[in-house]
Structures are given as C-alpha cells and as structure tokens.
Design a protein around this motif. Sequence first.
Motif: not given
Length: 52
Positions: A32-51
């Motif tokens: 779960e921690r690894r998946v959360d870290r991957q999700i956080r990284t993906a949000h940083r890489v794609m800042p233009s995508s709507p949350r």
Amino acid sequence: MNTAMDNLIALLTVLGIFAAVAFPSLLGIAHERRVDRQIRTAHRVMPSSPRR
C-alpha cells in the motif's frame, strides 16, 4: 535443564506463529505504501490533469 529447553522451544514456537500471522499484513502495508508513493509521483508529473 530440561525445563529450560522446554521453555525455549515453547518461546520459539510462539514467535514463529506470531511471525507467520504478522508477515502477510506487513507485506500488505508495504504494498500500500508503494502504491501511494507511485500515485503521488504520478500527480507531480502530470500537474495539468484535473483532480477529483
């Protein structure tokens, strides 16, 4: 001395059972921690995508 050996065997048995029960949940927490870290990284890489 026989009593001390019996106590040691009993203690190791209890520790072994505890490890067998706790190991799967520790793996789940690590996953779960690894998946959360991957999700956080993906949000940083794609800042233009709507949350949502």
